[in-house]
Write a protein that holds these residues in place. Structure first.
Motif, PDB file in Angstrom:
ATOM      1  N   GLY A 120       0.838  -1.180   0.000  1.00 17.33           N
ATOM      2  CA  GLY A 120       0.000   0.000   0.000  1.00 17.33           C
ATOM      3  C   GLY A 120       0.885   1.245   0.000  1.00 17.33           C
ATOM      4  O   GLY A 120       2.064   1.170  -0.334  1.00 17.33           O
ATOM      5  N   GLU A 121       0.322   2.377   0.387  1.00 16.57           N
ATOM      6  CA  GLU A 121       1.063   3.636   0.472  1.00 16.57           C
ATOM      7  C   GLU A 121       1.199   4.057   1.918  1.00 16.57           C
ATOM      8  O   GLU A 121       0.223   4.045   2.679  1.00 16.57           O
ATOM      9  N   GLY A 122       2.421   4.443   2.296  1.00 15.85           N
ATOM     10  CA  GLY A 122       2.657   4.928   3.642  1.00 15.85           C
ATOM     11  C   GLY A 122       2.379   6.420   3.761  1.00 15.85           C
ATOM     12  O   GLY A 122       1.879   7.069   2.839  1.00 15.85           O
TER      13      GLY A 122
ATOM     14  N   HIS B 197      -7.927  -5.070   4.121  1.00  8.97           N
ATOM     15  CA  HIS B 197      -8.515  -4.336   5.245  1.00  8.97           C
ATOM     16  C   HIS B 197      -7.436  -3.841   6.204  1.00  8.97           C
ATOM     17  O   HIS B 197      -7.531  -2.725   6.740  1.00  8.97           O
ATOM     18  N   ALA B 198      -6.389  -4.640   6.414  1.00 10.00           N
ATOM     19  CA  ALA B 198      -5.308  -4.217   7.310  1.00 10.00           C
ATOM     20  C   ALA B 198      -4.585  -2.992   6.760  1.00 10.00           C
ATOM     21  O   ALA B 198      -4.205  -2.089   7.517  1.00 10.00           O
ATOM     22  N   ILE B 199      -4.398  -2.936   5.440  1.00  8.02           N
ATOM     23  CA  ILE B 199      -3.764  -1.760   4.838  1.00  8.02           C
ATOM     24  C   ILE B 199      -4.645  -0.531   5.019  1.00  8.02           C
ATOM     25  O   ILE B 199      -4.176   0.547   5.403  1.00  8.02           O
ATOM     26  N   GLY B 200      -5.947  -0.681   4.737  1.00  7.66           N
ATOM     27  CA  GLY B 200      -6.854   0.448   4.929  1.00  7.66           C
ATOM     28  C   GLY B 200      -6.930   0.894   6.383  1.00  7.66           C
ATOM     29  O   GLY B 200      -6.972   2.104   6.670  1.00  7.66           O
ATOM     30  N   HIS B 201      -6.928  -0.060   7.309  1.00  7.75           N
ATOM     31  CA  HIS B 201      -6.947   0.274   8.738  1.00  7.75           C
ATOM     32  C   HIS B 201      -5.688   1.035   9.129  1.00  7.75           C
ATOM     33  O   HIS B 201      -5.735   2.017   9.886  1.00  7.75           O
ATOM     34  N   THR B 202      -4.538   0.613   8.601  1.00  8.79           N
ATOM     35  CA  THR B 202      -3.279   1.297   8.912  1.00  8.79           C
ATOM     36  C   THR B 202      -3.273   2.718   8.358  1.00  8.79           C
ATOM     37  O   THR B 202      -2.860   3.661   9.046  1.00  8.79           O
ATOM     38  N   GLN B 203      -3.741   2.881   7.133  1.00 10.93           N
ATOM     39  CA  GLN B 203      -3.715   4.204   6.513  1.00 10.93           C
ATOM     40  C   GLN B 203      -4.702   5.167   7.163  1.00 10.93           C
ATOM     41  O   GLN B 203      -4.385   6.344   7.345  1.00 10.93           O
ATOM     42  N   SER B 204      -5.883   4.677   7.504  1.00 15.09           N
ATOM     43  CA  SER B 204      -6.911   5.575   8.032  1.00 15.09           C
ATOM     44  C   SER B 204      -6.761   5.851   9.521  1.00 15.09           C
ATOM     45  O   SER B 204      -7.176   6.913  10.002  1.00 15.09           O
ATOM     46  N   THR B 205      -6.175   4.929  10.267  1.00 12.84           N
ATOM     47  CA  THR B 205      -6.090   5.084  11.722  1.00 12.84           C
ATOM     48  C   THR B 205      -4.695   5.485  12.185  1.00 12.84           C
ATOM     49  O   THR B 205      -4.533   6.440  12.947  1.00 12.84           O
ATOM     50  N   ALA B 206      -3.676   4.782  11.730  1.00 10.51           N
ATOM     51  CA  ALA B 206      -2.329   5.039  12.241  1.00 10.51           C
ATOM     52  C   ALA B 206      -1.622   6.165  11.506  1.00 10.51           C
ATOM     53  O   ALA B 206      -0.940   6.992  12.124  1.00 10.51           O
ATOM     54  N   LEU B 207      -1.755   6.239  10.181  1.00 13.98           N
ATOM     55  CA  LEU B 207      -0.936   7.162   9.388  1.00 13.98           C
ATOM     56  C   LEU B 207      -1.679   8.378   8.874  1.00 13.98           C
ATOM     57  O   LEU B 207      -1.042   9.277   8.324  1.00 13.98           O
ATOM     58  N   LYS B 208      -2.989   8.428   9.036  1.00 14.41           N
ATOM     59  CA  LYS B 208      -3.766   9.538   8.482  1.00 14.41           C
ATOM     60  C   LYS B 208      -3.330  10.866   9.092  1.00 14.41           C
ATOM     61  O   LYS B 208      -3.290  11.038  10.308  1.00 14.41           O
ATOM     62  N   GLY B 209      -2.957  11.835   8.230  1.00  9.83           N
ATOM     63  CA  GLY B 209      -2.596  13.171   8.689  1.00  9.83           C
ATOM     64  C   GLY B 209      -1.221  13.283   9.312  1.00  9.83           C
ATOM     65  O   GLY B 209      -0.894  14.334   9.874  1.00  9.83           O
ATOM     66  N   ARG B 210      -0.387  12.267   9.227  1.00  6.32           N
ATOM     67  CA  ARG B 210       0.943  12.298   9.839  1.00  6.32           C
ATOM     68  C   ARG B 210       2.017  12.482   8.775  1.00  6.32           C
ATOM     69  O   ARG B 210       1.836  12.114   7.622  1.00  6.32           O
ATOM     70  N   ARG B 211       3.142  13.040   9.211  1.00  9.36           N
ATOM     71  CA  ARG B 211       4.343  13.170   8.387  1.00  9.36           C
ATOM     72  C   ARG B 211       5.535  12.710   9.212  1.00  9.36           C
ATOM     73  O   ARG B 211       5.567  12.902  10.434  1.00  9.36           O
ATOM     74  N   PHE B 212       6.507  12.136   8.515  1.00  5.93           N
ATOM     75  CA  PHE B 212       7.681  11.614   9.205  1.00  5.93           C
ATOM     76  C   PHE B 212       8.938  12.155   8.545  1.00  5.93           C
ATOM     77  O   PHE B 212       8.956  12.451   7.344  1.00  5.93           O
TER      78      PHE B 212
END
Length: 540
Positions: free
Chosen positions: A148-150, A258-273
């Protein structure tokens, strides 16, 4: 129950009347399904009571929920009601409202408008939700993987942010996941990520379900897919079988999707590293503290508890990790060797002129049959370029057409060059032909007599090497150039000293006359420039 505003209650009531599902209403309105379910029960209770006059608490309820006319009344007022059976039969055939309206007018004498048919059809048409079979798996049986996309990450050495690739591996039974981001993907990176996932879980599943991306599957096929060699070797090392999904069938690996979508929407949404390392550390922290401790919606159990149950069913990891390699195709030369990274390696029993596969490891090199993959030869990897790994008893000493061509060109250079090339071939055989080509090729940059003289000196010194001949040729050529320059300089000095310089002659004028001539020419030039400028101004 949450008390919604009247217009939202009206929206829910209207959609429920149109036979919309709770999930569809939630998607359209953004209201929780629990609230929608409560209002649906409330509307049903009010409709069953159906009081003629609302008093007391019922009057208050009528202010909150709008009055709804009975369904039978609305159907009775429609001009399409007498044709209900015909319209329902046409809908089952998949026909649209316009086609049904045209048939009603032509064959049934329908006097209404198209909009009346369209509204009646919308009430009769029932959306049948797409059905999926819910699959169950044993512990340690299946793992699903995908990209997916990080989150946006700063590119090292710049101010630019870019989204890396997000690799997710999910165990199907427990839904435990391994997540990692990388900048680029390749066959080796794809295999390394699988190995890291196995190490993270502490064991291996029986098989892996993946997409048909080129890093894993070279040729998609339902029955015999062709896997990438490095990926296939990695799975074979860990005793795991690959099970590529059908082309354009993402539902087969819906768990990892679903795990990729869960990671993108919950853990990484709106974040920058600021770096990949920072994002990987955050993903590990999030998996350990949040994702693993969540209660799975379908199983109603904690993910970490299910993983602890599944861990014992995973296959044990091998003691040594996978040794990665690069695979190239080479042709066996006429000296029975293959050229790899500027070195020669013995390829027997492969025939001269045949194609072989060469696997290049960190410390060793394997030569395999190109059709069967059978191991033919193993060599330790040479450290210095130009090394020849070929036993003396396997060297080929009978001259080939290429050998005769080299010796003929060497004889054209000179007697000593021909003799040195013959000695080199007698010592090293065909594998030494590269040195012969180097000696013969020196005539492209240096005179033939210099190359021949260098070969003579090499023969006298007993050093039969191309590097030695090259060094001697360069030295002889430099000495010859220096001698020519010294001779030319001495000759010019002698000529000037002998001729001398003539200071007095009838054609040589005084220096003052030359000065007056230069001053007059400069004044004339200035006058010409001034005249030209004035002419241009007058024209403009």
């Amino acid at each position: 129950m949450n008390v919604l505003k009247p217009h939202l209650q009206t929206t829910i009531w209207t959609l429920l009347q149109a036979n919309a599902s709770q999930r569809e209403i939630e998607r359209v309105t953004g209201i929780s399904r629990h609230t929608i379910r409560a209002y649906q029960q409330r509307f049903a209770a009010e409709q069953s009571n159906c009081p003629g006059v609302a008093t007391g608490s019922e009057a208050v309820a009528s202010q909150i929920a709008p009055p709804r006319p009975p369904a039978s009344l609305s159907a009775a007022t429609s001009l399409c009601e007498p044709h209900r059976e015909f319209i329902d039969a046409q809908l089952r055939l998949g026909r649209n409202a316009m086609a049904i309206y045209q048939d009603l007018v032509d064959h049934h004498g329908f006097a209404g408008q198209y909009n009346s048919v369209k509204r009646f059809v919308a009430k009769l048409r029932h959306k049948v939700p797409e059905q999926f079979d819910r699959l169950s798996f044993l512990p340690g049986e299946e793992m699903q993987v995908d990209y997916g996309e990080g989150a946006p990450t700063r590119v090292a050495g710049s101010e630019r942010y870019r989204k890396p690739r997000l690799f997710v591996a999910t165990l199907r039974y427990s839904r435990a996941s391994f997540r990692c981001v990388v900048w680029k993907s390749s066959q080796r990176v794809w295999a390394e990520l699988h190995e890291r996932a196995f190490r993270h879980f502490g064991g291996c599943p029986q098989y892996v379900v993946l997409d048909n991306l080129k890093e894993g599957v070279l040729t998609p096929d339902l029955y015999e897919p062709e896997l990438n060699k490095v990926y296939a070797a990695t799975l074979g090392h860990y005793g795991v079988v690959a099970d590529p999904a059908r082309v354009r069938d993402p539902n087969r690996k819906g768990t990892v999707e679903h795990a990729i979508g869960h990671t993108q929407s919950t853990a990484l949404k709106g974040r920058r590293f600021e770096s990949l390392e920072a994002q990987n550390e955050f993903l590990a922290h999030w998996e350990r503290n949040w994702a693993a401790k969540r209660i799975h919606g379908t199983e109603r159990r904690q993910v970490q508890a299910m993983f602890e149950e599944e861990r014992a069913h995973l296959k044990a990891l091998p003691l040594l990790g996978m040794q990665y390699f690069d695979e190239v195709e080479r042709t066996v030369c006429d000296d029975s060797c293959v050229r790899v990274q500027h070195c020669s390696y013995a390829a027997r029993p492969a025939a001269i002129g045949s194609k072989v596969l060469v696997r290049i490891y960190v410390q060793r090199l394997e030569i395999r049959d190109i059709r069967t993959g059978k191991l033919l030869r193993t060599h330790a990897k040479a450290e210095r370029p130009g090394t020849v790994v070929l036993p003396q008893d396997e060297r080929v000493f009978n001259p080939s057409r290429e050998t005769r061509l080299i010796l003929r060109q060497a004889s054209e250079i000179g007697e000593h060059a021909a003799r040195l090339c013959q000695l080199l071939f007698a010592i090293e055989g065909r594998v030494g032909q590269r040195k012969l080509w180097g000696i013969v090729g020196l005539v492209r940059r240096y005179p033939a007599h210099c190359v021949n003289a260098a070969c003579a000196q090499a023969l006298e010194q007993g050093i039969y090497s191309y590097k030695r001949v090259q060094g001697l040729t360069e030295s002889l050529f430099a000495e010859a150039l220096a001698a020519i320059e010294a001779q030319a300089s001495a000759s010019s000095t002698t000529t000037v000293a002998a001729a001398g310089l003539t200071q007095q002659h009838e054609l040589i004028r005084e220096a003052e006359e030359y000065g007056d001539l230069f001053a007059q020419a400069a004044a004339t030039a200035v006058c010409t420039m001034v005249a030209t400028a004035s002419t241009q101004r007058s024209r403009s």
